[in-house]
Motif scaffolding. Structure first.
Motif, PDB file in Angstrom:
ATOM      1  N   LEU A 102       0.837  -1.196   0.000  1.00 38.37           N
ATOM      2  CA  LEU A 102       0.000   0.000   0.000  1.00 38.37           C
ATOM      3  C   LEU A 102       0.873   1.247   0.000  1.00 38.37           C
ATOM      4  N   ASN A 103       0.656   2.139  -0.970  1.00 39.45           N
ATOM      5  CA  ASN A 103       1.489   3.326  -1.094  1.00 39.45           C
ATOM      6  C   ASN A 103       0.670   4.460  -1.699  1.00 39.45           C
ATOM      7  N   PHE A 104       1.291   5.637  -1.797  1.00 44.37           N
ATOM      8  CA  PHE A 104       0.578   6.815  -2.276  1.00 44.37           C
ATOM      9  C   PHE A 104       0.864   7.121  -3.752  1.00 44.37           C
ATOM     10  N   ARG A 105       1.425   6.144  -4.489  1.00 44.79           N
ATOM     11  CA  ARG A 105       1.708   6.361  -5.897  1.00 44.79           C
ATOM     12  C   ARG A 105       0.768   5.578  -6.802  1.00 44.79           C
ATOM     13  N   ASN A 106       0.409   4.351  -6.417  1.00 42.40           N
ATOM     14  CA  ASN A 106      -0.456   3.535  -7.263  1.00 42.40           C
ATOM     15  C   ASN A 106      -1.477   2.790  -6.402  1.00 42.40           C
ATOM     16  N   ASP A 107      -2.258   1.930  -7.014  1.00 41.22           N
ATOM     17  CA  ASP A 107      -3.321   1.219  -6.319  1.00 41.22           C
ATOM     18  C   ASP A 107      -2.920  -0.183  -5.876  1.00 41.22           C
ATOM     19  N   LEU A 108      -1.658  -0.528  -6.018  1.00 37.91           N
ATOM     20  CA  LEU A 108      -1.215  -1.857  -5.611  1.00 37.91           C
ATOM     21  C   LEU A 108      -1.190  -2.000  -4.093  1.00 37.91           C
ATOM     22  N   ASP A 109      -1.528  -3.187  -3.624  1.00 40.28           N
ATOM     23  CA  ASP A 109      -1.468  -3.473  -2.196  1.00 40.28           C
ATOM     24  C   ASP A 109      -1.335  -4.981  -2.018  1.00 40.28           C
ATOM     25  N   LEU A 110      -0.130  -5.490  -2.244  1.00 42.12           N
ATOM     26  CA  LEU A 110       0.116  -6.929  -2.154  1.00 42.12           C
ATOM     27  C   LEU A 110       0.454  -7.392  -0.746  1.00 42.12           C
ATOM     28  N   GLY A 111       0.618  -6.445   0.187  1.00 41.22           N
ATOM     29  CA  GLY A 111       0.890  -6.815   1.574  1.00 41.22           C
ATOM     30  C   GLY A 111       2.175  -7.619   1.721  1.00 41.22           C
ATOM     31  N   TYR A 112       2.084  -8.714   2.490  1.00 36.33           N
ATOM     32  CA  TYR A 112       3.271  -9.530   2.737  1.00 36.33           C
ATOM     33  C   TYR A 112       3.791 -10.170   1.454  1.00 36.33           C
ATOM     34  N   LEU A 113       2.921 -10.413   0.490  1.00 35.66           N
ATOM     35  CA  LEU A 113       3.366 -10.954  -0.791  1.00 35.66           C
ATOM     36  C   LEU A 113       4.287  -9.948  -1.494  1.00 35.66           C
ATOM     37  N   GLY A 114       4.001  -8.659  -1.339  1.00 41.55           N
ATOM     38  CA  GLY A 114       4.856  -7.627  -1.918  1.00 41.55           C
ATOM     39  C   GLY A 114       6.220  -7.590  -1.252  1.00 41.55           C
ATOM     40  N   ILE A 115       6.228  -7.797   0.067  1.00 39.27           N
ATOM     41  CA  ILE A 115       7.503  -7.847   0.800  1.00 39.27           C
ATOM     42  C   ILE A 115       8.326  -9.028   0.311  1.00 39.27           C
TER      43      ILE A 115
END
Length: 315
Positions: free
Chosen positions: A78-91
């Protein structure tokens, strides 16, 4: 007990005593917690570098790999640039990016037979270039409270980053002490020709060791992003020097074959205590680097002194 094994521990204890006398704020619980948190990223980087140096190589790709991982994680959670929010999968994805760069290090160094000091520096430049493109017009700011909580939330007075570093220490020690890969690192550091003649698949193990290092650099990039609250190209700034210094000061020899994970942890604590103690003792910023360099040389002399007869050629 060997001086080269216990010299860094003695140096750490002496520094701790000296700074405790010089500043009443140094030995407080709060400052000890702050030092542990400050050392966490350096410890993870130093452990990754330890495996490569034990095998007789060197890895200068730290800052590039950390930069890529930092920019990736800051844009897939989750960030302020795009709509992505993969959570722990992103980490996990950002850490795996570090793994891929580590594999690339090994493939370039072994496949093209380029000295690791050159190949890893080239990979670092590639990483910084990719990170700069991902950075865009401004820093991608984190909106993920879970990731930010790694650096902000405390368990028994320590941030989660400290516990992540502790977990890495335990896992890395197990890898070094009780796995074939760990034993192979020492064998390779003792001499590749000897290892090859003994049936050790040198190329395969070196690629895996570089991959382990890259994985940990990726984790360090995620940790730095959690601490900074945004993805920055400079997320790994200074960590290459800090990592190599921690490894060498801790007692792992640059030629390979001797040292280990715990030694590098001691080295990371030495440079953290030194930096923190000089600030609290009121040492002039203009003198801090000079003092730090002199003490680092002193520790290296102390740890290598028993081997002075065998180290006839220094290069």
């Amino acid at each position: 007990m060997r001086l080269d094994a216990w010299g860094p521990v003695a140096a750490l204890v002496l520094l701790f005593i000296a700074f405790s006398i010089a500043s009443p704020r140094f030995a407080t619980v709060t400052n000890l917690q702050n030092m542990a948190d400050a050392a966490s990223v350096t410890i993870v980087v130093a452990i990754g570098m330890t495996f490569v140096i034990l095998a007789g190589g060197i890895d200068l790709s730290v800052e590039g790999v950390m930069a890529v991982s930092a920019l990736v994680v800051s844009q897939v959670v989750l960030n302020f640039r795009n709509d992505l929010d993969l959570g722990y999968l992103g980490i996990l994805l950002a850490i795996l990016i570090g793994l891929l760069f580590g594999i690339l290090n090994g493939l370039v160094q072994r496949g093209l037979r380029i000295p690791s000091i050159i190949s890893t520096l080239a990979v670092a430049s590639m990483g910084l270039g990719v990170a700069t493109v991902l950075y865009g017009p401004s820093a991608p700011v984190l909106g993920d409270q879970t990731l930010s909580g790694w650096a902000l939330e405390k368990w028994f007075g320590f941030s989660r980053l400290t516990y992540v570093a502790l977990a890495v220490i335990v896992l890395a020690y197990v890898l070094q002490r009780w796995t074939i890969l760990g034993r192979a690192a020492f064998t390779l550091g003792g001499g590749e020709d000897h290892a090859r003649n003994s049936g050790v698949p040198v190329v395969r193990y070196m690629i895996v060791l570089f991959a382990v290092a890259g994985l940990l650099y990726g984790l360090a990039g995620v940790m730095s992003t959690a601490r900074l609250g945004a993805g920055l190209v400079t997320a790994g700034s200074g960590q290459m020097f800090a990592g190599i210094t921690a490894v060498v000061v801790g007692g792992t020899f640059l030629g390979g074959g001797r040292g280990g994970v715990l030694q590098s942890v001691v080295g990371a604590l030495i440079i953290t205590v030194l930096a923190n103690g000089m600030i609290l003792a009121g040492v002039s910023p203009y003198l801090q680097q000079a003092i730090q360099g002199a003490l680092i040389v002193g520790v290296i002399v102390l740890t290598s002194w028993p081997l002075r007869e065998r180290l006839r050629v220094i290069k």
